[in-house]
Motif scaffolding. Structure first.
Motif, PDB file in Angstrom:
ATOM      1  N   UNK A 155       0.846  -1.187   0.000  1.00  0.00           N
ATOM      2  CA  UNK A 155       0.000   0.000   0.000  1.00  0.00           C
ATOM      3  C   UNK A 155       0.889   1.247   0.000  1.00  0.00           C
ATOM      4  N   UNK A 156       0.574   2.203  -0.856  1.00  0.00           N
ATOM      5  CA  UNK A 156       1.274   3.474  -0.834  1.00  0.00           C
ATOM      6  C   UNK A 156       0.677   4.314   0.280  1.00  0.00           C
ATOM      7  N   UNK A 157       1.519   5.010   1.002  1.00  0.00           N
ATOM      8  CA  UNK A 157       1.002   5.790   2.116  1.00  0.00           C
ATOM      9  C   UNK A 157       1.820   7.052   2.284  1.00  0.00           C
ATOM     10  N   UNK A 158       1.250   8.012   2.968  1.00  0.00           N
ATOM     11  CA  UNK A 158       1.935   9.253   3.280  1.00  0.00           C
ATOM     12  C   UNK A 158       2.282   9.265   4.760  1.00  0.00           C
ATOM     13  N   UNK A 159       3.377   9.907   5.114  1.00  0.00           N
ATOM     14  CA  UNK A 159       3.712  10.024   6.541  1.00  0.00           C
ATOM     15  C   UNK A 159       2.567  10.683   7.299  1.00  0.00           C
ATOM     16  N   UNK A 160       2.321  10.232   8.504  1.00  0.00           N
ATOM     17  CA  UNK A 160       1.247  10.788   9.313  1.00  0.00           C
ATOM     18  C   UNK A 160       1.775  11.058  10.714  1.00  0.00           C
ATOM     19  N   UNK A 161       1.010  11.737  11.547  1.00  0.00           N
ATOM     20  CA  UNK A 161       1.529  12.157  12.860  1.00  0.00           C
ATOM     21  C   UNK A 161       2.130  11.027  13.690  1.00  0.00           C
ATOM     22  N   UNK A 162       1.475   9.848  13.691  1.00  0.00           N
ATOM     23  CA  UNK A 162       2.004   8.789  14.553  1.00  0.00           C
ATOM     24  C   UNK A 162       3.359   8.300  14.078  1.00  0.00           C
ATOM     25  N   UNK A 163       3.629   8.383  12.747  1.00  0.00           N
ATOM     26  CA  UNK A 163       4.917   7.907  12.240  1.00  0.00           C
ATOM     27  C   UNK A 163       6.066   8.766  12.760  1.00  0.00           C
ATOM     28  N   UNK A 164       5.759  10.017  13.112  1.00  0.00           N
ATOM     29  CA  UNK A 164       6.799  10.908  13.604  1.00  0.00           C
ATOM     30  C   UNK A 164       7.261  10.537  15.009  1.00  0.00           C
ATOM     31  N   UNK A 165       6.516   9.656  15.656  1.00  0.00           N
ATOM     32  CA  UNK A 165       6.942   9.202  16.979  1.00  0.00           C
ATOM     33  C   UNK A 165       8.118   8.236  16.882  1.00  0.00           C
ATOM     34  N   UNK A 166       8.212   7.518  15.750  1.00  0.00           N
ATOM     35  CA  UNK A 166       9.251   6.501  15.594  1.00  0.00           C
ATOM     36  C   UNK A 166      10.323   6.875  14.576  1.00  0.00           C
ATOM     37  N   UNK A 167      10.063   7.875  13.737  1.00  0.00           N
ATOM     38  CA  UNK A 167      11.008   8.223  12.674  1.00  0.00           C
ATOM     39  C   UNK A 167      11.357   9.702  12.747  1.00  0.00           C
ATOM     40  N   UNK A 168      12.585  10.016  12.400  1.00  0.00           N
ATOM     41  CA  UNK A 168      13.064  11.392  12.493  1.00  0.00           C
ATOM     42  C   UNK A 168      12.681  12.250  11.298  1.00  0.00           C
ATOM     43  N   UNK A 169      12.303  11.593  10.181  1.00  0.00           N
ATOM     44  CA  UNK A 169      11.974  12.364   8.991  1.00  0.00           C
ATOM     45  C   UNK A 169      11.031  11.565   8.100  1.00  0.00           C
ATOM     46  N   UNK A 170      10.378  12.253   7.169  1.00  0.00           N
ATOM     47  CA  UNK A 170       9.511  11.573   6.209  1.00  0.00           C
ATOM     48  C   UNK A 170      10.316  10.607   5.348  1.00  0.00           C
ATOM     49  N   UNK A 171      11.529  10.975   4.996  1.00  0.00           N
ATOM     50  CA  UNK A 171      12.368  10.112   4.167  1.00  0.00           C
ATOM     51  C   UNK A 171      12.673   8.800   4.877  1.00  0.00           C
ATOM     52  N   UNK A 172      12.953   8.874   6.178  1.00  0.00           N
ATOM     53  CA  UNK A 172      13.238   7.664   6.951  1.00  0.00           C
ATOM     54  C   UNK A 172      12.001   6.772   7.027  1.00  0.00           C
ATOM     55  N   UNK A 173      10.831   7.395   7.230  1.00  0.00           N
ATOM     56  CA  UNK A 173       9.584   6.627   7.272  1.00  0.00           C
ATOM     57  C   UNK A 173       9.328   5.930   5.938  1.00  0.00           C
ATOM     58  N   UNK A 174       9.477   6.670   4.830  1.00  0.00           N
ATOM     59  CA  UNK A 174       9.227   6.093   3.510  1.00  0.00           C
ATOM     60  C   UNK A 174      10.197   4.960   3.198  1.00  0.00           C
ATOM     61  N   UNK A 175      11.442   5.129   3.597  1.00  0.00           N
ATOM     62  CA  UNK A 175      12.434   4.084   3.371  1.00  0.00           C
ATOM     63  C   UNK A 175      12.057   2.804   4.115  1.00  0.00           C
ATOM     64  N   UNK A 176      11.663   2.964   5.389  1.00  0.00           N
ATOM     65  CA  UNK A 176      11.247   1.798   6.171  1.00  0.00           C
ATOM     66  C   UNK A 176       9.997   1.158   5.573  1.00  0.00           C
ATOM     67  N   UNK A 177       9.034   1.998   5.198  1.00  0.00           N
ATOM     68  CA  UNK A 177       7.789   1.458   4.666  1.00  0.00           C
ATOM     69  C   UNK A 177       8.024   0.662   3.394  1.00  0.00           C
ATOM     70  N   UNK A 178       8.863   1.167   2.502  1.00  0.00           N
ATOM     71  CA  UNK A 178       9.145   0.453   1.254  1.00  0.00           C
ATOM     72  C   UNK A 178       9.831  -0.881   1.522  1.00  0.00           C
ATOM     73  N   UNK A 179      10.741  -0.913   2.494  1.00  0.00           N
ATOM     74  CA  UNK A 179      11.398  -2.183   2.851  1.00  0.00           C
ATOM     75  C   UNK A 179      10.391  -3.160   3.425  1.00  0.00           C
ATOM     76  N   UNK A 180       9.503  -2.657   4.277  1.00  0.00           N
ATOM     77  CA  UNK A 180       8.485  -3.514   4.890  1.00  0.00           C
ATOM     78  C   UNK A 180       7.574  -4.109   3.823  1.00  0.00           C
ATOM     79  N   UNK A 181       7.132  -3.290   2.883  1.00  0.00           N
ATOM     80  CA  UNK A 181       6.254  -3.784   1.826  1.00  0.00           C
ATOM     81  C   UNK A 181       6.962  -4.860   0.994  1.00  0.00           C
TER      82      UNK A 181
END
Length: 211
Positions: free
Chosen positions: A1-27
């Motif tokens: 699923x494609x997704x956009x960073x959201x408020x809760x993701x900022x609790x675990x990630x320092x930046x949108x880029x870090x969140x997107x990188x993790x999400x792509x690896x998870x998928x």
């Protein structure tokens, strides 16, 4: 699923880029797991993919995120379950789906792409309807648009359809040989189309590339 960073993701990630990188690896990991599970139990995973796709097809208000997810899951499963006996029937049902939403139409084409391998089971019954559905997408246009004012999403659907034709020609050349005359005459006719749905030069070139 494609997704956009959201408020809760900022609790675990320092930046949108870090969140997107993790999400792509998870998928990627989840889809790899689906492929491995299909190798072990193809009937079970294909049944899950089939039931999920049917529920999406039967629900006119399925959100885009679910379409994206089912398209990815279906591709992963079918790549390892090409001999499923219910595959042709699922493709046939999928081809009847209609939508005017360009983003959902694009994900629908991804589902057709994943299921196209089942055309080989019964090409006489499935080949031409599948190709006709893709050609319909080549001429897709939203209400009120003209040749000059097509939106980015409209161009996305049309480009996706043309790319799909090229992909099919590379993966299933023997099927294209069976209907070469039909393909050539249809593409020739598309090239003469006028009006708002007129194909661009690059779209026609892509279709001839598939030949």
């Amino acid at each position: 699923i494609k997704t956009e960073p959201c408020p809760y993701s900022q609790l675990d990630f320092d930046s949108d880029e870090e969140f997107n990188s993790f999400f792509n690896r998870l998928r990627t990991d989840l889809l790899d797991a689906a492929r491995l599970a299909t190798v072990i139990a193809p009937h079970i995973t294909f049944a899950s993919a089939q039931n999920w796709l049917l529920s999406v097809l039967n629900n006119p208000i399925t959100p885009l995120a679910e379409w994206e997810a089912v398209a990815c899951f279906l591709d992963a499963v079918v790549s390892k379950a090409k001999e499923s006996p219910t595959g042709p029937q699922l493709l046939e049902r999928c081809l009847t789906y209609q939508t005017s939403d360009p983003l959902i139409f694009s994900e629908f084409l991804s589902c057709v792409s994943a299921l196209f391998t089942f055309v080989q089971h019964d090409p006489q019954r499935l080949l031409q309807p599948a190709l006709e559905r893709i050609f319909t997408a080549v001429l897709y246009i939203q209400p009120g648009e003209t040749f000059e004012t097509r939106s980015k999403t409209t161009r996305l659907v049309r480009r996706h359809a043309c790319s799909l034709m090229v992909k099919i020609s590379l993966q299933h050349p023997s099927l294209f040989v069976q209907c070469f005359n039909y393909l050539q005459s249809t593409i020739d006719q598309l090239g003469k189309t006028e009006g708002p749905s007129k194909p661009s030069r690059m779209e026609i070139i892509s279709l001839y590339e598939a030949l």
